[in-house]
Design an enzyme around this catalytic site. Structure first.
Site, mmCIF file in Angstrom:
data_model
loop_
_atom_site.group_PDB
_atom_site.id
_atom_site.type_symbol
_atom_site.label_atom_id
_atom_site.label_comp_id
_atom_site.label_asym_id
_atom_site.label_seq_id
_atom_site.Cartn_x
_atom_site.Cartn_y
_atom_site.Cartn_z
ATOM 1 N N ARG A 136 -74.550 46.221 8.783
ATOM 2 C CA ARG A 136 -74.961 45.019 9.521
ATOM 3 C C ARG A 136 -74.068 44.832 10.752
ATOM 4 O O ARG A 136 -74.540 44.468 11.830
ATOM 5 C CB ARG A 136 -74.909 43.792 8.614
ATOM 6 C CG ARG A 136 -75.977 43.777 7.545
ATOM 7 C CD ARG A 136 -75.700 42.714 6.483
ATOM 8 N NE ARG A 136 -75.654 41.380 7.030
ATOM 9 C CZ ARG A 136 -75.265 40.292 6.348
ATOM 10 N NH1 ARG A 136 -74.892 40.419 5.083
ATOM 11 N NH2 ARG A 136 -75.261 39.099 6.907
ATOM 12 N N CYS A 189 -68.720 35.971 9.260
ATOM 13 C CA CYS A 189 -69.603 36.796 8.405
ATOM 14 C C CYS A 189 -71.036 36.488 8.808
ATOM 15 O O CYS A 189 -71.339 36.418 10.000
ATOM 16 C CB CYS A 189 -69.342 36.519 6.923
ATOM 17 S SG CYS A 189 -69.547 34.785 6.442
#
Length: 589
Positions: free
Chosen positions: A480, A540
């Site tokens: 990601r 995050c």
């Protein structure tokens, strides 16, 4: 070294020895009292007025390196040998040390350590000190006869003494654990040092274990079992190297004595301690903590499944100990944490919902609630400001969102919070009990105080891209982060913003889902190029797993990691394409 003496002796034992006229060349008693100037006590004068019969006075200022600018720094071997020899102590003498402090022990542990340091293990501490001696009605005197001088040969174990240079190197290498035994308020930088030219604070990475907490209310040393509990609560591993520090190297020796009683006899001492450190270290190496963090330093960041199981078995779950199932999952996992909690959870636990305890007006998931909202929500779970909270989740990782709730408690001024190491996964693996029963706790008043400096906004992150003043760690998966694997939210593409460092949150745990030890965590940060002595922010997907970074840094003695609450979910929607770094599709203009 010669034979090892009993580490602690009782007042009754010493009185019996005196009654048998055994005080002499084979048994010497030393009053080692020393006090800070602010205490307005004259140790020598008090000794002249009253002391244990047969005792001599040991002055740690006289038996020191007079050329040093720091108080009572260690003497050389010949100086020590001459000094103790003049007190009638030879290499075959058993020495008993005590002091007359109100604590029961204050400076005597320093002299106990000095004898052992200079090769004389035949030394004991009078447990409870002069305070206990008088309390038990044993005789005192104002009479003193100087003993006949004896020959003493000193051989110093230099590896037991740490220097400023040793402490500086250790900040990066983490070769030994540093334990500071000053009062917590001085350690945190909240209250002044007793010396006017020195400000309070602590060496980065050190842990606080106040020396008076090694003693019970009667001034007696705690049992080895309770001492081991204290070390464990303070996140100190007795199987790894230890170094004690304090103001000037005196009470640091309480930690050495305690470790010795626990079977770890080789703890070292930073002789210059805080006064040398503050004088020599650069400002960035003088750590303090905001008063807004109402942390209880004795509360462990992690507790084991066995510890929690024992607490449940002892019926300790209640107003003083609450357990929270903090499970939360991304919609794509198709897991319903509330339904799972209703079916099976740790006995006595309650469910905390990250989406309920959040800012419902925000366009982004589970953004932080207000202080009043957090206070009400947590109070409804039976948690007060004096409650120890243990959080866990049921993820397959071992820990997923529990660190977010741990961080939220600390953010809102509640330091008495721990994460269950290994989570529900390890609870089940260890065959501890589960239940479907739930009784809602009685409401308890909770007052939250937000430390807003720990929360970073989109604007903060954008400014940092320009200034590059702060390190930013992204806890998402490498795929990601690089832009090669999809984000779990359909309206967001993967990638990262400029200047971030990728440390996927599972890397902070071992294969079983338990947190890495401090050595492993230190290596992890070092390998990623993160300097924990410098400011650190975490991000995050939506501010949840970023808190794994905060937890890991806290375990290494760096409690001030800030979190970008909106994280990538907010950044991708608000940032211009040039601030979206991706090896994949990226953001279109």
């Amino acid at each position: 070294m010669g034979l090892q003496a009993q580490t602690l002796v009782s007042a009754k034992w010493l009185a019996n020895m005196a009654n048998r006229n055994l005080v002499g060349p084979g048994l010497r008693i030393l009053d080692t009292s020393w006090y800070l100037p602010m205490m307005n006590r004259d140790a020598k004068k008090e000794f002249a007025e009253t002391h244990i019969p047969g005792a001599s006075f040991f002055d740690i200022d006289e038996c020191s390196d007079r050329t040093s600018k720091f108080d009572h720094t260690l003497p050389n071997e010949q100086c020590f040998a001459d000094y103790v020899g003049n007190l009638g102590i030879g290499n075959d003498s058993h020495v008993v040390v005590y002091d007359a402090s109100d604590f029961g022990a204050f400076s005597c542990t320093r002299v106990w350590w000095m004898f052992r340091l200079f090769g004389h293990p035949q030394v004991s501490v009078l447990n409870g000190g002069f305070r206990d001696w008088v309390k038990r009605g044993h005789p005192t005197t104002g009479t003193y006869s100087r003993p006949e001088a004896a020959r003493f040969t000193a051989t110093m174990e230099r590896s037991w003494v740490k220097s400023f240079e040793d402490m500086t190197k250790n900040m990066n290498r983490q070769q030994f654990q540093v334990v500071d035994v000053r009062p917590r308020e001085r350690f945190l930088g909240w209250e002044p040092e007793p010396r006017e030219d020195v400000k309070s604070g602590h060496i980065p990475g050190s842990k606080c274990m106040p020396f008076c907490e090694f003693l019970d209310e009667d001034g007696m040393m705690l049992s080895p079992e309770k001492l081991k509990e204290f070390f464990e609560q303070s996140q100190i591993d007795l199987n790894k190297p230890l170094c004690g520090s304090c103001g000037s190297g005196v009470t640091a020796c309480h930690m050495v004595l305690a470790a010795h009683l626990c079977g770890a006899p080789w703890a070292t001492v930073y002789d210059g301690s805080w006064y040398e450190w503050f004088t020599k270290a650069p400002p960035e190496h003088v750590a303090t903590e905001s008063r807004l963090v109402m942390a209880a330093p004795s509360t462990r960041a992690l507790v084991s499944c066995q510890w929690l199981a024992d607490a449940i078995r002892k019926n300790l779950v209640g107003p003083k100990l609450r357990i929270l199932d903090a499970s939360w999952y991304l919609p794509k996992t198709k897991r319903n944490p509330r339904a799972e909690f209703a079916l099976k959870h740790i006995p006595g636990s309650s469910f905390v919902d990250l989406d309920d305890c959040s800012d419902k007006t925000s366009a982004f998931d589970h953004m932080l609630p207000t202080s009043s909202h957090f206070s009400q929500y947590i109070g409804d779970l039976g948690i007060g400001n004096d409650t120890h909270v243990v959080v866990y989740d049921t993820s397959d990782f071992g820990s997923y969102c529990a660190p977010r709730v741990w961080w939220m408690f600390r953010l809102f001024g509640h330091g008495s919070v721990s994460v269950l190491d290994g989570g529900f996964k390890n609870w089940l693996a260890d065959d501890h009990p589960v239940t479907s029963d739930y009784s809602k706790p009685e409401f308890s008043e909770f007052k939250a105080t937000l430390n807003a400096s720990w929360v970073k906004s989109y604007e903060d992150m954008l400014e940092n891209i320009m200034t590059k003043k702060v390190q930013v760690v992204d806890a998402r998966s490498a795929g990601r982060y690089r832009g090669l694997e999809p984000e779990p939210r359909d309206d967001t593409l993967p990638g990262h913003f400029p200047g971030t460092i990728n440390m996927p949150f599972p890397s902070f745990m071992d294969a079983s889902g338990k947190q890495l030890d401090t050595e492993g965590l230190s290596k992890l940060f070092s390998a990623a190029g993160v300097d924990l002595q410098q400011p650190l922010w975490a991000t995050c997907g939506s501010g949840v797993t970023a808190c794994h970074v905060a937890l890991a840094a806290d375990m290494l003695g760096h409690p001030g990691v800030c979190v970008y609450d909106g994280s990538w979910s907010e950044w991708f929607k608000r940032a211009s394409p040039e601030y979206i770094i991706s090896e994949g599709e990226g953001k279109k203009v």
